[in-house]
Design a protein around this motif. Structure first.
Motif, PDB file in Angstrom:
ATOM      1  N   VAL A 144       0.859  -1.533  -0.266  1.00 13.36           N
ATOM      2  CA  VAL A 144      -0.236  -0.154  -0.442  1.00 13.36           C
ATOM      3  C   VAL A 144       0.750   1.107   0.046  1.00 13.36           C
ATOM      4  CG1 VAL A 144      -1.538   1.338   1.010  1.00 13.36           C
ATOM      5  CG2 VAL A 144      -1.547  -1.070   1.494  1.00 13.36           C
ATOM      6  N   ASN A 145       2.101   1.007   1.019  1.00 14.14           N
ATOM      7  CA  ASN A 145       3.159   2.524   0.831  1.00 14.14           C
ATOM      8  C   ASN A 145       3.798   2.205   0.592  1.00 14.14           C
ATOM      9  OD1 ASN A 145       0.540   3.475   2.553  1.00 14.14           O
ATOM     10  ND2 ASN A 145       1.386   2.915   4.371  1.00 14.14           N
ATOM     11  N   ALA A 146       5.025   3.178  -0.325  1.00 14.27           N
ATOM     12  CA  ALA A 146       5.796   3.155  -0.339  1.00 14.27           C
ATOM     13  C   ALA A 146       6.998   4.513   0.667  1.00 14.27           C
ATOM     14  CB  ALA A 146       6.357   4.089  -1.830  1.00 14.27           C
ATOM     15  N   GLU A 147       8.463   3.672   0.305  1.00 15.11           N
ATOM     16  CA  GLU A 147       8.932   4.279   1.252  1.00 15.11           C
ATOM     17  C   GLU A 147      10.706   4.910   0.212  1.00 15.11           C
ATOM     18  OE1 GLU A 147      12.004   3.009   5.247  1.00 15.11           O
ATOM     19  OE2 GLU A 147      13.270   2.859   3.476  1.00 15.11           O
ATOM     20  N   ILE A 148      10.370   6.306   0.682  1.00 12.54           N
ATOM     21  CA  ILE A 148      11.327   7.140   0.083  1.00 12.54           C
ATOM     22  C   ILE A 148      12.399   7.710   0.915  1.00 12.54           C
ATOM     23  CG2 ILE A 148      11.017   9.049  -1.863  1.00 12.54           C
ATOM     24  CD1 ILE A 148       9.391   6.925  -2.879  1.00 12.54           C
ATOM     25  N   ILE A 149      13.186   7.410   0.252  1.00 12.60           N
ATOM     26  CA  ILE A 149      14.436   8.411   0.876  1.00 12.60           C
ATOM     27  C   ILE A 149      14.792   9.324   0.142  1.00 12.60           C
ATOM     28  CG2 ILE A 149      17.318   7.302   1.785  1.00 12.60           C
ATOM     29  CD1 ILE A 149      15.079   6.072   2.914  1.00 12.60           C
ATOM     30  N   LEU A 150      15.705  10.477   0.651  1.00 10.39           N
ATOM     31  CA  LEU A 150      15.336  11.820   0.566  1.00 10.39           C
ATOM     32  C   LEU A 150      16.867  12.277   0.748  1.00 10.39           C
ATOM     33  CD1 LEU A 150      14.378  13.387  -1.651  1.00 10.39           C
ATOM     34  CD2 LEU A 150      13.697  15.145  -0.054  1.00 10.39           C
ATOM     35  N   ASP A 151      17.882  12.314   0.460  1.00 14.72           N
ATOM     36  CA  ASP A 151      19.341  12.658   0.071  1.00 14.72           C
ATOM     37  C   ASP A 151      18.920  14.304   0.583  1.00 14.72           C
ATOM     38  OD1 ASP A 151      21.642  13.453   1.527  1.00 14.72           O
ATOM     39  OD2 ASP A 151      22.426  12.940  -1.117  1.00 14.72           O
ATOM     40  N   ILE A 152      19.244  14.736   1.414  1.00 15.01           N
ATOM     41  CA  ILE A 152      18.638  16.639   1.681  1.00 15.01           C
ATOM     42  C   ILE A 152      20.135  17.336   1.743  1.00 15.01           C
ATOM     43  CG2 ILE A 152      16.611  16.267   2.780  1.00 15.01           C
ATOM     44  CD1 ILE A 152      18.031  16.592   5.147  1.00 15.01           C
ATOM     45  N   GLY A 153      21.548  16.491   1.453  1.00 12.83           N
ATOM     46  CA  GLY A 153      22.959  17.174   1.414  1.00 12.83           C
ATOM     47  C   GLY A 153      23.348  16.804   2.451  1.00 12.83           C
ATOM     48  N   ARG A 154      24.624  17.372   2.958  1.00 10.45           N
ATOM     49  CA  ARG A 154      25.598  17.029   3.400  1.00 10.45           C
ATOM     50  C   ARG A 154      25.163  17.105   4.458  1.00 10.45           C
ATOM     51  NH1 ARG A 154      23.590  24.212   3.869  1.00 10.45           N
ATOM     52  NH2 ARG A 154      23.587  23.237   2.134  1.00 10.45           N
ATOM     53  N   GLY A 155      25.361  15.143   4.260  1.00 15.66           N
ATOM     54  CA  GLY A 155      25.517  13.641   4.604  1.00 15.66           C
ATOM     55  C   GLY A 155      24.007  13.903   5.655  1.00 15.66           C
ATOM     56  N   GLU A 156      23.343  14.321   5.126  1.00 15.73           N
ATOM     57  CA  GLU A 156      22.020  14.334   6.088  1.00 15.73           C
ATOM     58  C   GLU A 156      20.357  13.090   4.801  1.00 15.73           C
ATOM     59  OE1 GLU A 156      21.394  14.343   8.157  1.00 15.73           O
ATOM     60  OE2 GLU A 156      22.953  16.214   9.268  1.00 15.73           O
ATOM     61  N   GLU A 157      19.276  12.938   5.516  1.00 11.40           N
ATOM     62  CA  GLU A 157      19.373  11.781   4.547  1.00 11.40           C
ATOM     63  C   GLU A 157      17.506  11.558   5.707  1.00 11.40           C
ATOM     64  OE1 GLU A 157      21.467   8.195   1.860  1.00 11.40           O
ATOM     65  OE2 GLU A 157      19.599   7.546   4.226  1.00 11.40           O
ATOM     66  N   LEU A 158      16.588  12.076   5.060  1.00  7.96           N
ATOM     67  CA  LEU A 158      15.339  11.602   5.372  1.00  7.96           C
ATOM     68  C   LEU A 158      14.719  10.586   4.849  1.00  7.96           C
ATOM     69  CD1 LEU A 158      14.138  15.513   5.098  1.00  7.96           C
ATOM     70  CD2 LEU A 158      14.919  14.178   7.008  1.00  7.96           C
ATOM     71  N   ALA A 159      13.922   9.828   5.372  1.00  5.35           N
ATOM     72  CA  ALA A 159      12.892   8.841   5.352  1.00  5.35           C
ATOM     73  C   ALA A 159      11.252   9.407   5.227  1.00  5.35           C
ATOM     74  CB  ALA A 159      13.102   7.307   5.801  1.00  5.35           C
ATOM     75  N   ALA A 160      10.686   8.590   3.470  1.00  6.85           N
ATOM     76  CA  ALA A 160       9.276   8.660   3.814  1.00  6.85           C
ATOM     77  C   ALA A 160       8.738   8.004   3.676  1.00  6.85           C
ATOM     78  CB  ALA A 160       9.101  10.634   2.995  1.00  6.85           C
ATOM     79  N   ILE A 161       6.983   8.202   4.252  1.00 12.92           N
ATOM     80  CA  ILE A 161       6.239   6.991   4.088  1.00 12.92           C
ATOM     81  C   ILE A 161       4.816   7.541   3.938  1.00 12.92           C
ATOM     82  CG2 ILE A 161       4.777   4.695   4.750  1.00 12.92           C
ATOM     83  CD1 ILE A 161       7.451   4.263   4.768  1.00 12.92           C
ATOM     84  N   ILE A 162       5.092   7.214   1.909  1.00  8.17           N
ATOM     85  CA  ILE A 162       3.637   7.853   1.205  1.00  8.17           C
ATOM     86  C   ILE A 162       2.791   6.458   0.653  1.00  8.17           C
ATOM     87  CG2 ILE A 162       4.798  10.428   1.349  1.00  8.17           C
ATOM     88  CD1 ILE A 162       5.780   9.118  -1.685  1.00  8.17           C
ATOM     89  N   THR A 163       1.923   6.637   0.331  1.00  8.41           N
ATOM     90  CA  THR A 163       0.886   5.597  -0.010  1.00  8.41           C
ATOM     91  C   THR A 163       1.823   5.483  -1.976  1.00  8.41           C
ATOM     92  OG1 THR A 163      -0.772   7.514  -1.780  1.00  8.41           O
ATOM     93  CG2 THR A 163      -1.506   6.420   0.484  1.00  8.41           C
ATOM     94  N   ASN A 164       1.363   4.582  -2.385  1.00  8.07           N
ATOM     95  CA  ASN A 164       2.295   4.553  -4.011  1.00  8.07           C
ATOM     96  C   ASN A 164       1.730   4.639  -4.493  1.00  8.07           C
ATOM     97  OD1 ASN A 164       3.377   2.172  -2.673  1.00  8.07           O
ATOM     98  ND2 ASN A 164       2.107   0.220  -3.086  1.00  8.07           N
ATOM     99  N   ASP A 165       0.450   5.257  -4.056  1.00 12.30           N
ATOM    100  CA  ASP A 165      -0.472   6.751  -5.373  1.00 12.30           C
ATOM    101  C   ASP A 165       0.111   7.442  -5.538  1.00 12.30           C
ATOM    102  OD1 ASP A 165      -2.459   4.228  -6.167  1.00 12.30           O
ATOM    103  OD2 ASP A 165      -4.227   4.929  -5.065  1.00 12.30           O
ATOM    104  N   SER A 166       0.591   7.806  -4.258  1.00 12.45           N
ATOM    105  CA  SER A 166       0.744   9.601  -3.970  1.00 12.45           C
ATOM    106  C   SER A 166       2.515   9.488  -5.174  1.00 12.45           C
ATOM    107  CB  SER A 166       1.241  10.152  -2.615  1.00 12.45           C
ATOM    108  OG  SER A 166       0.477   9.665  -2.567  1.00 12.45           O
ATOM    109  N   ALA A 167       3.104   8.268  -4.633  1.00 13.80           N
ATOM    110  CA  ALA A 167       4.597   8.186  -5.092  1.00 13.80           C
ATOM    111  C   ALA A 167       4.416   8.275  -7.032  1.00 13.80           C
ATOM    112  CB  ALA A 167       5.071   6.263  -4.661  1.00 13.80           C
TER     113      ALA A 167
END
Length: 264
Positions: A144-167
């Motif tokens: 149902v959901n997707a995990e998206i890993i976002l590199d925001i630069g300078r050694g930092e990452e954020l993981a977000a959980i959104i629906t597959n439809d949103s992805a």
């Protein structure tokens, strides 16, 4: 940049010109005086508004635009990086060439495409206090959901959980650019290194501002490299955690509390 691209891009620049020119003047005054307070006073801005503008500029840039200088007998200060100076110089050249666009623009501004893209980042309007620009490094689709890993630069990452439809709607894929939006009220603060938490994301840095109100306080943490994250917590929590300028602290963010957005 092709001539056919110019009218579209210039239309966008014209709409956002007023607000961005305020940003440029603020950057120039900070670089000249070495002080955000002095720059804000000269522009008739509040110190808080100036700091929030500075933090937004740094968070939406792949490279640091401003850096803090260590304190000393003069108390330290803030100045532009070389990247920041090039960005300001590019826009000032754009002012000078404005009457001759679009033909002269493509010939005289080597950095136009790069800094035009950055300028569009300031046009987004949102109530989320924290905005980070990043690059998708992983997309893991579930039932149902997707995990998206976002590199925001300078050694930092954020993981977000959104629906597959949103992805799929956002067309997120490895290498694509996206914004991570997080409301300040959703961020939990913690001190100490031995922290066990269910929060997927942890951003650690140093408290650079702690402003208490009647009930709640705004706490701003500066991450390594200059990005900042702001949290709204109770005054009582500030006292219990011993939060003040210079204290090392972590911002904990649940993956489900991160909203992703892309430029249209």
């Amino acid at each position: 940049m092709s001539k056919s691209d110019s009218p579209i891009k210039l239309e966008g620049l014209s709409k956002a010109r007023g607000k961005r020119w305020d940003h440029l003047e603020l950057l120039e005054r900070i670089d000249a005086s070495g002080s955000i307070s002095s720059a804000a006073t000269a522009m008739g801005m509040s110190y808080k508004a100036a700091w929030q503008a500075v933090e937004a500029i740094n968070n939406l840039s792949h490279e640091a635009v401003l850096i803090r200088q260590p304190g000393g007998s003069t108390g330290g200060g803030t100045c532009l990086t070389e990247y920041g100076r090039r960005m300001v110089a590019t826009y000032r050249r754009l002012e000078q060439e404005w009457a001759a666009v679009p033909a002269a623009l493509g010939r005289t501004m080597d950095d136009f495409d790069q800094y035009y893209t950055m300028s569009r980042r300031f046009d987004m309007q949102t109530s989320a206090r924290n905005q980070f620009l990043g690059t998708v490094t992983a997309v893991k689709m579930g039932a149902v959901n997707a995990e998206i890993i976002l590199d925001i630069g300078r050694g930092e990452e954020l993981a977000a959980i959104i629906t597959n439809d949103s992805a799929e709607h956002l067309a997120l894929e490895v290498g694509s650019e996206a914004y991570a939006l997080v409301k300040a009220q959703w961020i939990i603060l913690a001190v100490g290194d031995d922290i066990k938490t269910s929060a997927r994301n942890r951003l650690t840095g140093t408290v650079v501002r702690c402003q208490e109100g009647a009930v709640n306080a705004e706490v701003v943490i500066e991450l390594p490299g200059g990005k900042t994250v702001a949290s709204i917590i109770t005054n009582e929590s500030v006292k219990v955690l011993g939060l003040k300028e210079g204290v090392r602290a972590s911002a904990l963010i649940k993956a489900s509390h991160i909203i992703l957005a892309v430029a249209s």
